[in-house]
Structures are given as structure tokens and as C-alpha cells.
Design an enzyme around this catalytic site. Structure first.
Site, PDB file in Angstrom:
ATOM      1  CG  ASP A   1       1.563  -2.399 -11.754  1.00 35.57           C
ATOM      2  OD1 ASP A   1       1.924  -1.671 -10.879  1.00 35.57           O
ATOM      3  OD2 ASP A   1       2.303  -2.250 -13.076  1.00 35.57           O
ATOM      4  CB  ILE A   2      -1.692   0.245  -7.704  1.00 38.93           C
ATOM      5  CG1 ILE A   2      -2.421  -0.843  -7.153  1.00 38.93           C
ATOM      6  CG2 ILE A   2      -2.324   1.555  -7.547  1.00 38.93           C
ATOM      7  CD1 ILE A   2      -3.720  -1.244  -7.702  1.00 38.93           C
TER       8      ILE A   2
ATOM      9  CG  ASP B   1       4.321   2.147  -7.144  1.00 34.55           C
ATOM     10  OD1 ASP B   1       3.935   2.473  -5.960  1.00 34.55           O
ATOM     11  OD2 ASP B   1       3.472   1.715  -8.184  1.00 34.55           O
TER      12      ASP B   1
ATOM     13  N   GLY C   1       4.935  -1.523 -12.609  1.00 29.68           N
ATOM     14  CA  GLY C   1       5.700  -2.468 -11.922  1.00 29.68           C
ATOM     15  C   GLY C   1       5.987  -1.886 -10.353  1.00 29.68           C
TER      16      GLY C   1
ATOM     17  CG  ASP D   1      -6.478  -4.720  13.053  1.00 30.20           C
ATOM     18  OD1 ASP D   1      -6.563  -4.142  11.945  1.00 30.20           O
ATOM     19  OD2 ASP D   1      -5.863  -4.452  14.013  1.00 30.20           O
TER      20      ASP D   1
ATOM     21  CD  GLU E   1      -5.495  -0.666  13.806  1.00 29.35           C
ATOM     22  OE1 GLU E   1      -5.579  -1.880  13.097  1.00 29.35           O
ATOM     23  OE2 GLU E   1      -5.329   0.410  13.185  1.00 29.35           O
TER      24      GLU E   1
ATOM     25  CB  SER F   1      -4.845   0.827  10.354  1.00 32.14           C
ATOM     26  OG  SER F   1      -3.981   1.430  11.293  1.00 32.14           O
TER      27      SER F   1
END
Length: 666
Positions: free
Chosen positions: A624-625, A645, A643, A314, A310, A583
Site C-alpha cells: 500500500d502506498i 486511492d 487502501g 519498455d 518509449e 510508461s
């Protein structure tokens, strides 16, 4: 604490025990089921001195107006947009009303005498004084006993219930030592045994699983290669996806715009960072590292073989996006607690919030003042950090990314609500909080709750925490699917069982069972239900046990936005690997906002602060996905749609459009 002995008559105990509770008093708190691990033993001697803290109710009018205040500085149409508050402004606004302070002080003096020295704390939330056990029993019409935790070897002084006058109850949130008690730091009773944390964090020992890792099948030949971004996402791939370029290594940047990253029980290795810079971002010098803000014994870096996926992830994602801007590491809690010592890893974030806002250490709300003695670490810790709990020692950065969390079901509602208020206050002060939305779709961790991590016999969707708080920005995960390029739309991550990663992975999303839909999100959620109604029964107000529904129809929607979260090129433990998880998504999106803050600062403007109202009012600045789902709980989960979701939120960043929008705001 230190126990002081005073020569009081033992007969006082009998008098208190025999005294009936007057009709003018009511029970203010009573022990609940969470306290069953503590065994009641001997009555506390009457002469024992106890540090008494009375948490005063926050200003009721202020709490009602808090959301409006945040919107006033966060909504793009507001005349006060960007005019963030100082911490003193926040303290003054939320401090208890004067009549509450007077009423409670007069009550204490009427029982214990005018000479009792009572302190009103600097953050205005507490009245503090010392009292003997006998005095406190008289004041609260109760009895105090030692309570022992056999497994952890701890002892605390607490009562089963306590009483206050009816006219005082409206002014008090919580009294300690009360039913939660105060720990007795007697060395002979503080021998602790190690208990590994029961959570596997989505970046540490909490909540979701650690980032998904697997050996990389392909090492990009150079840092600018884009042909294989469907196999390995490098900094160059992210630049192409979100349409930005690295800053000049020699650019002049603000010393007050470092990007903050929270870590707990997971540590970066400088060797891993250096390997990443050498292979993918040669313009970043080896040795580049975050500034350490160690909290309650938190420290870093570690040797390469002790590195965590992690922390490495990052910083290997954030630094290339913002360099030469800097990063700040909030490494939280000593190793004993961070790895589950004493079993107190049920809670999360309280000690972090303590360190960046001293008033949070004593903030009283929802029946909780200060840290929870069962859920949170207790300092000094004889097994690790021996200093005092750190309160207000670090200034919060303008942007903070968090890739840790739990499920809503894992923590009491009051614990989450109190933290949510703090996120609101940080937003008022201009801090943007980004949180990964989780890696288990609409479900939870396998074996956490039901076998599949879901609620009510493994069927009901399990929302995530702290993601359900409306005053932070949740980040879901997208992916460049095999055979696709960075010039085509991304899809939501859906890695099914049997994938080379460790198990299935899909972008966390859904609806809170605790927090309602915030006003800034209401239209987007309503449109989603109207145009893309999910094929599942639902319930209202979080009441899943009295319904056949699978999700809360009027809960805060998760996530808000998204960023790439699969096949990320990283170095961990000295090896080149691919990692995945939300993450990764959180620090990517957060870093882009940190860059926007830099441009605003250059233009003489302030940081953007809480960005959700701006984005929900201007969704066109995001990509937008529309493809993908987030399966879990035996279902396909929700589906991406035009839009907003509950899989990828409003979508991924289009950096030039976002920058232009935020630069247009005052």
C-alpha cells in the site's frame, strides 16, 4: 475499392430523389458535427457498385451478461475461475440473434429481390452484399454524394442520413456506406500531404508526453548496487523493491507465454538494448530481442540514433524481469500514419485490436462497425503499407502492456465503448491488459482542450483513455524519494515544475466520465470516499458542464495498481540516461504477472487473465502506498491513502505474496 460500371438508366436517380420517405421508416443515422471537414460535392452515379455492410446488433442478452461472464472466470470465489473461453466461444456468445439475421435479410430481399446474394460473415456480425448506388438509395431512402477532404486529398462516398423500417431498426447497429461513408481509392485523388500528429504520446505520438529523460548524474558501479536506487533505478533495485529474483538464464520456459508490448510510432534499437544488458544484466546475451508482430507496416528495430525512449524503456525494463521468457512486439501502423500522416491519429488501438482479433475488423457496436474512417488509418496506404488491413493475423499473448493513450475528451464515447467491449472479450479469453495511467496527474496535456489540458475552462479533472475502461488494469507511478532506500515504502511520483525532467510529472489518476464504477471496485472506492473524502466539489454521471464539480463521483476509478516510474536507468540513442513516466510502470507490473503465468503453466494451470477482481478481493498482496498526490488543474489533485486511492490504486507488487495467491487458485 474498384469501381465497376453497369448499364443502368440515369432516370433512376430522379425517381429515387423524388420518392418520399414512407411513414413506416425512420432515420437510423444522421451526419454529426465530426463530419464537417468533408465537403459534399457531386451526386454519385447510379451505376457505381458499392460494398454494403450491415452491422447487426450484438446479442442483447449476451451484452447484458458479458460482465457477469467475465467475473465468472476472473473472481477468486467463482467455481469457474480460470476457465477462460476460446475465441469461437466469444463469437458464438455475442453473435446477433437468429431473428435479427432473418428480419434484416428478409427486408433486403423484399426491396432488392430474392436473387441478391447476401453473405453472413464468419464472425456473425455483418450481412454483406454488393449493390449499385441506385439500389442502395432505394433501400435506404437516401442520396449518396462524393465527399472530399481537401486537406488530405481523400474522397469517400457517403450520405447525410439514411432510413430503415421501424421494425428493422432494433436489429441494426450501423450500415456502411452510411454517414461515415466508404473511401474511394482513385489514385488521382489519393495524393496526401503530411501532417504531423497533434498529440505527443506518453510513449509515442498519442496522448501523454514521451517518457521524461535527462542525463544520468550517476552510473551505478555494478549491476547489484542498491545504495543509490534513490538516484537511478536499475533491475537490481526493482528486484529489491518487489522482492523477486531473476530467473535462471537456463530455465525451461513455455513457448506460449511470451509477454506482449504495444508500440506505435516509436522504435527500439538493438544497440541500446545490448548496452543495457552489458552494463546491468550480463546474464542476458547481447542480441536478445522481441519477436516482431508487425501490424499494417509496423517494423523494428531502427538505427541507434533513431531509437525512441518509449520502446527502449519498455524492453529494457521487461526483459530483465522475465528472461529467459520472451517478449513479443506489436509494432502498429506504417510510419506515415504512426507519425500523423493524413491527420488520422485521433484514434488509437483499433488497428492493433484488428490484428489480434479478426472479428473486431467487422464488429458492430455503439454506432460503429469496423474502423472509423476519420479517426483510424485506411489501408492499403499508397504512402506506406500497401497491403490490406491486417485482421486476426496474430494470437494475443497472455499479457499485453500498453504505455500509450489519450484523454477521454479526445475521442467519442462510442469509440471508447466499442474498444472497452473488446478488452472485456480478451479478458474472457485469458489475456491480461495493463495500461499506463498517464503522466499529468488529474489533468491533461497542456494545450489539449484548455490551456492546462483540463475540462470546462481548465478547472475540471480530465480522465484518461483507455484507462477508464473497467476491463483492463491501470498502472500508476511510484518513486524512491531522495535519501530513501528500496527497503522503505515508496511514494507516488510528484515531480514539480523546474524538476530536471521536462516539466512536471505526477501519476495519472481520477474517475471516468464515461464508465461507471465496476462492481469489483465499488467497495474500495466507497471506502476511499468515506475515509479520505477529497476536498473538491463533484458531479455525477459525467455531467461536468452542468455542475460546479471537479470530478465524477460515480465514475470508474483510475488506477488499479502501481509500480516504480521515476529515475529509471536506460540506454537511449546510445546514451545512458534516466527516464520516468507511467510508461515504465506498466511493463514492470505486467512482467511480474507474466512470471506468475509461467509458474501456473508449469503447474498445469492456465493464465490469470483479468486480475482486478482477485486483487481487489486480496489487497494485502500489494504494498500500500500512502504518501503523495497527483496535482493538476490548479489543484493538489487526489492524495494517497490507506487502501485504494486514485493516485497509486491498491499499491505496488509484493511478488511472493502475489505468486502464492494466484498459485492457490485453480
Amino acid at each position: 475499392m474498384r469501381l465497376l460500371l453497369l448499364p443502368l438508366l440515369a432516370a433512376t436517380v430522379d425517381l429515387v430523389a423524388a420518392r418520399a420517405v414512407p411513414a413506416s421508416h425512420v432515420v437510423h443515422e444522421r451526419r454529426d458535427a465530426r463530419s464537417t471537414t468533408w465537403v459534399k460535392r457531386d451526386r454519385v452515379e447510379p451505376h457505381i457498385q458499392l460494398p454494403v455492410r450491415i452491422g447487426l446488433k450484438q446479442n442483447t442478452q449476451a451484452m447484458e451478461q458479458a460482465q457477469a461472464w467475465l467475473m465468472d472466470v476472473s473472481h477468486p470465489g467463482s467455481e469457474s475461475y480460470g476457465q477462460h473461453w476460446s475465441q469461437n466461444d466469444v463469437i458464438r456468445a455475442f453473435q446477433p440473434a437468429d431473428d435479427s439475421v432473418t428480419a434484416v435479410r428478409d427486408w433486403i430481399s423484399s426491396v432488392l429481390g430474392e436473387k441478391k446474394q447476401i453473405t453472413h460473415t464468419d464472425n456473425k456480425a455483418w450481412l454483406a452484399f454488393d449493390a449499385s448506388a441506385a439500389e442502395l438509395e432505394t433501400l435506404l431512402h437516401t442520396q449518396y454524394h462524393e465527399h472530399h477532404d481537401a486537406a488530405g486529398g481523400r474522397v469517400k462516398i457517403t450520405c447525410d442520413e439514411y432510413h430503415v423500417p421501424k421494425h428493422i431498426q432494433e436489429h441494426i447497429d450501423y450500415i456502411t456506406p452510411g454517414v461515415k461513408g466508404v473511401h474511394v481509392h482513385a489514385s488521382e485523388l489519393r495524393k496526401r500531404s503530411f501532417k504531423p500528429g497533434h498529440h505527443g504520446g506518453y510513449g509515442g505520438p498519442f496522448g501523454w508526453q514521451p517518457p521524461k529523460q535527462r542525463p544520468a548524474p550517476h552510473m551505478p558501479q555494478n549491476g547489484s548496487e542498491l545504495a543509490t536506487c534513490d538516484v537511478a533505478i536499475t533491475p537490481a533495485c526493482l528486484q529489491a523493491l518487489y522482492n523477486f529474483q531473476p530467473l535462471s538464464p537456463h530455465a525451461k520456459v513455455s513457448p506460449n507465454n511470451s509477454m506482449g508490448i504495444f508500440e506505435e510510432g516509436d522504435f527500439y534499437s538493438q544497440q541500446d538494448l545490448n548496452s543495457f544488458f552489458t552494463n546491468f544484466t550480463s546474464y542476458i546475451p547481447n542480441g536478445t530481442h522481441p519477436t516482431l508482430n508487425g501490424i499494417d507496416g509496423g517494423s523494428a528495430p531502427v538505427a541507434v540514433l533513431d531509437a525512441g525512449g518509449e520502446s527502449d524503456l519498455d524492453f529494457e525494463l521487461a526483459i530483465p524481469i522475465i528472461y529467459p521468457q520472451t517478449t513479443t512486439l506489436y509494432q502498429t501502423d506504417d510510419l506515415y500514419y504512426a507519425e500523423g500522416g493524413n491527420g488520422t491519429t485521433g484514434g488509437i488501438f483499433n488497428t492493433f485490436l484488428d490484428a489480434i482479433d479478426g472479428s473486431y475488423c467487422t464488429y458492430a457496436a455503439y454506432g460503429e462497425t469496423g474502423n472509423d474512417p476519420t479517426l483510424d488509418p485506411t489501408y492499403p496506404d499508397p504512402n506506406g503499407y500497401t497491403g490490406k488491413l491486417m485482421c486476426g493475423v496474430y494470437k494475443p499473448t497472455n499479457v499485453i502492456s500498453i504505455s500509450y493513450g489519450e484523454q477521454e475528451q479526445d475521442l467519442p464515447a462510442y469509440y471508447q465503448q466499442r474498444q472497452c467491449n473488446e478488452f472485456l472479450k480478451l479478458g474472457l479469453q485469458g489475456t491480461s491488459i495493463f495500461v499506463a495511467s498517464g503522466d499529468t496527474g488529474v489533468g491533461g496535456i497542456n494545450g489539449d482542450g484548455a490551456a492546462n489540458g483540463c475540462l470546462r475552462n481548465g478547472t475540471v479533472f480530465s480522465p484518461t483513455q483507455p484507462n477508464s475502461c473497467p476491463w483492463l488494469t491501470n498502472v500508476g507511478a511510484t518513486k524512491v524519494y531522495p535519501g530513501r532506500t528500496v527497503y522503505e515504502p515508496e511514494s507516488a511520483v510528484v515531480d514539480t515544475p523546474g524538476h530536471p525532467y521536462r516539466g512536471a510529472f505526477s501519476s495519472g489518476g481520477g474517475f471516468s466520465n464515461i464508465f461507471p464504477i465496476p462492481a469489483y471496485q465499488a467497495s474500495a472506492v466507497a471506502t476511499y470516499f468515506a475515509d479520505h473524502n477529497p476536498p473538491y466539489p463533484y458531479y455525477f454521471n459525467g455531467q461536468y458542464n452542468s455542475s460546479d464539480g471537479l470530478y465524477n463521483r460515480n465514475g470508474r476509478g483510475i488506477p488499479d495498481v502501481a509500480a516504480n516510474g521515476d529515475n529509471l536507468a536506460t540506454y537511449v540513442d546510445g546514451n545512458f540516461t534516466l527516464e520516468g513516466g507511467t510508461s515504465a510502470s506498466s511493463p514492470i507490473f505486467a512482467a511480474l504477472v507474466n512470471r506468475i503465468n509461467e509458474e501456473r503453466i508449469k503447474a498445469g494451470k492456465g493464465p490469470v487473465g483479468f486480475i482486478n477482481p482477485v486483487l481487489y478481493n486480496n489487497p494485502g498482496v500489494l504494498n500500500d502506498i500512502v504518501n503523495g498526490t497527483n496535482p493538476g488543474c490548479g489543484t493538489d489533485g487526489f492524495s494517497c491513502a490507506e487502501g485504494w486511492d486514485p493516485v497509486t490504486g491498491l499499491g505496488t507488487a509484493n511478488y511472493p505474496k502475489m505468486l502464492k495467491l494466484f498459485m492457490s487458485l485453480k
